[in-house]
Design an enzyme around this catalytic site. Sequence first.
Site, PDB file in Angstrom:
ATOM      1  CG  ASP A  74      -1.789   1.227   1.302  1.00  0.00           C
ATOM      2  OD1 ASP A  74      -2.605   1.403   0.388  1.00  0.00           O
ATOM      3  OD2 ASP A  74      -1.648   2.009   2.252  1.00  0.00           O
ATOM      4  CB  THR A 107      -1.584   5.709  -2.050  1.00  0.00           C
ATOM      5  OG1 THR A 107      -1.625   4.286  -1.927  1.00  0.00           O
ATOM      6  CG2 THR A 107      -2.795   6.290  -1.354  1.00  0.00           C
ATOM      7  CB  THR A 108       1.271   2.653  -5.567  1.00  0.00           C
ATOM      8  OG1 THR A 108       1.021   2.014  -4.322  1.00  0.00           O
ATOM      9  CG2 THR A 108       2.639   2.240  -6.084  1.00  0.00           C
ATOM     10  CG  ASP A 403      -6.403   0.904  -0.420  1.00  0.00           C
ATOM     11  OD1 ASP A 403      -6.496   1.797   0.448  1.00  0.00           O
ATOM     12  OD2 ASP A 403      -5.310   0.528  -0.889  1.00  0.00           O
TER      13      ASP A 403
END
Length: 543
Positions: A74, A107-108, A403
């Site tokens: 994550d 988020t990555t 998520d």
Amino acid sequence: MAQASAQLLFDESGQPFIVMREQENQKRITGVEAVKSHILAARAVANTLRTSLGPRGLDKMLVSPDGDVTITNDGATIMEKMDVQHHVAKLMVELSKSQDHEIGDGTTGVVVLAGALLEEAEKLIDRGIHPIKIADGFDLACKKALETLDSISDKFPVENRERLVETAQTSLGSKIVNRSIRQFAEIAVDAVLSVADVETKDVNFEMIKMEGKVGGRLEDTILVKGIVIDKTMSHPQMPKELKNAKVAILTCPFEPPKPKTKHKLDITSTEDFKALRDYERETFETMIRQVKESGATLAICQWGFDDEANHLLQANDLPAVRWVGGPEIELLAIATNARIVPRFSELSKEKLGTAGIVREITFGAAKDRMLSIEKCPNSKAVTIFVRGGNKMIIDEAKRALHDALCVIRNLVRDSRIVYGGGSAELAAAIQVAKEADRIDGIEQYAFRAFADALESIPMALAENSGLASIEALSDLKAKQIETGNSFLGIDAVFAGTNDMKEQKVIETLLSKREQISLATQVVRMILKIDDVRVPDDEKMGSY
């Protein structure tokens, strides 16, 4: 001769004071050197996350100074737990947090995209283009990319549960829970639909409680339409299951009232001690009688009570739970339609809640126990009960579910979607590159650089999947231009087709728009810094 680092001066009354020369104890870099230093630091952080992108992305192990181990892919968690020292690299950490707070997913990708934009900006700086010109060009290119995303987006049928499950599966595909992907996707969808307010298009995440217990398998994870709390009945002989319970929720302790002022009680004889003990017993019995008279069959207390009160509760057939935390008290009140009562004298039948079944559930050989309150009148409070072999797996499963919950919430808010596998970024890159040919000014270089940076997402997906990245990307780009099909992406799971619509790889338009906007904003901020002063004891190049 070296100049003194401090100087003695006197004020108007003749009092001495010292002026320190701090300026000489600072390091300073300026101009292009400063910009390149920042780009290098930010790219180093972005490259850490690059291998975690997509369904074939790898996990990272992070060990804290205390020895706590976290294994995750994550992006937000990796960035948060990394010990980043460089001042500009910290901006990338904030970037990932912003995406997590606003959208919850992607988020990555947002950090990888920002790193790619900075890499392209460095090439333009080497060619002599001013950083402000690059930043302005990136802003214009970002607008064009967002327009392209809007034009290729599809309307999503939010009322179709099966399609929602497919979308949640896309988010969970790269997580540790992907062996039970269908089960976790259904849990996420059902949890959001239970608490969603369709009229206002809002989802209150505070109504979704996540509770984990070490032991069992990931497949044992369940969604409870009610509340699960890590407590048990206060007395071992109290019933383990109650049906059609009348619940009294109390924030007042089961103990005699204490004066607010400081006091001292002198007991000089046996009679005084007996009188005090009788008074305490009468107080407990009065409190229990008030609860019983209201019709309550279960007392849930925010505070604890001693063994004597516990014994009297058992003797009077009044099951009780003690030390229940504030957030759980509020959730219980919402779920059971109860009123939180601050004083025993205010307790009445109207303030009681109801629950179809209250039972203790046990786990494993150690017989760990928790309390489950189910079949509540208000179904808008649910608990996801996560099981796993160890604490790390449970924590990662919770992050994965968070998520997925965010993805479904975003679809409730805005039902437009784009397709994954890098197809949306590639379609935007093609349109941005076309727009560059229509621009006369120097910004056309920034447009082409922005298009190249967008292509870094499908390229990273191809790399992480073990494909020849340049060959896979060029084939894909040619197919998109030739067919005009903007749904073609990297076949990361080797399903036999590049059509992401057919593979059902779905991402929310909100998330994709936010990724590109946030990455562009942070890159602009970094490019505009041309002078840095830091204390001499800090290393400017470390990250």
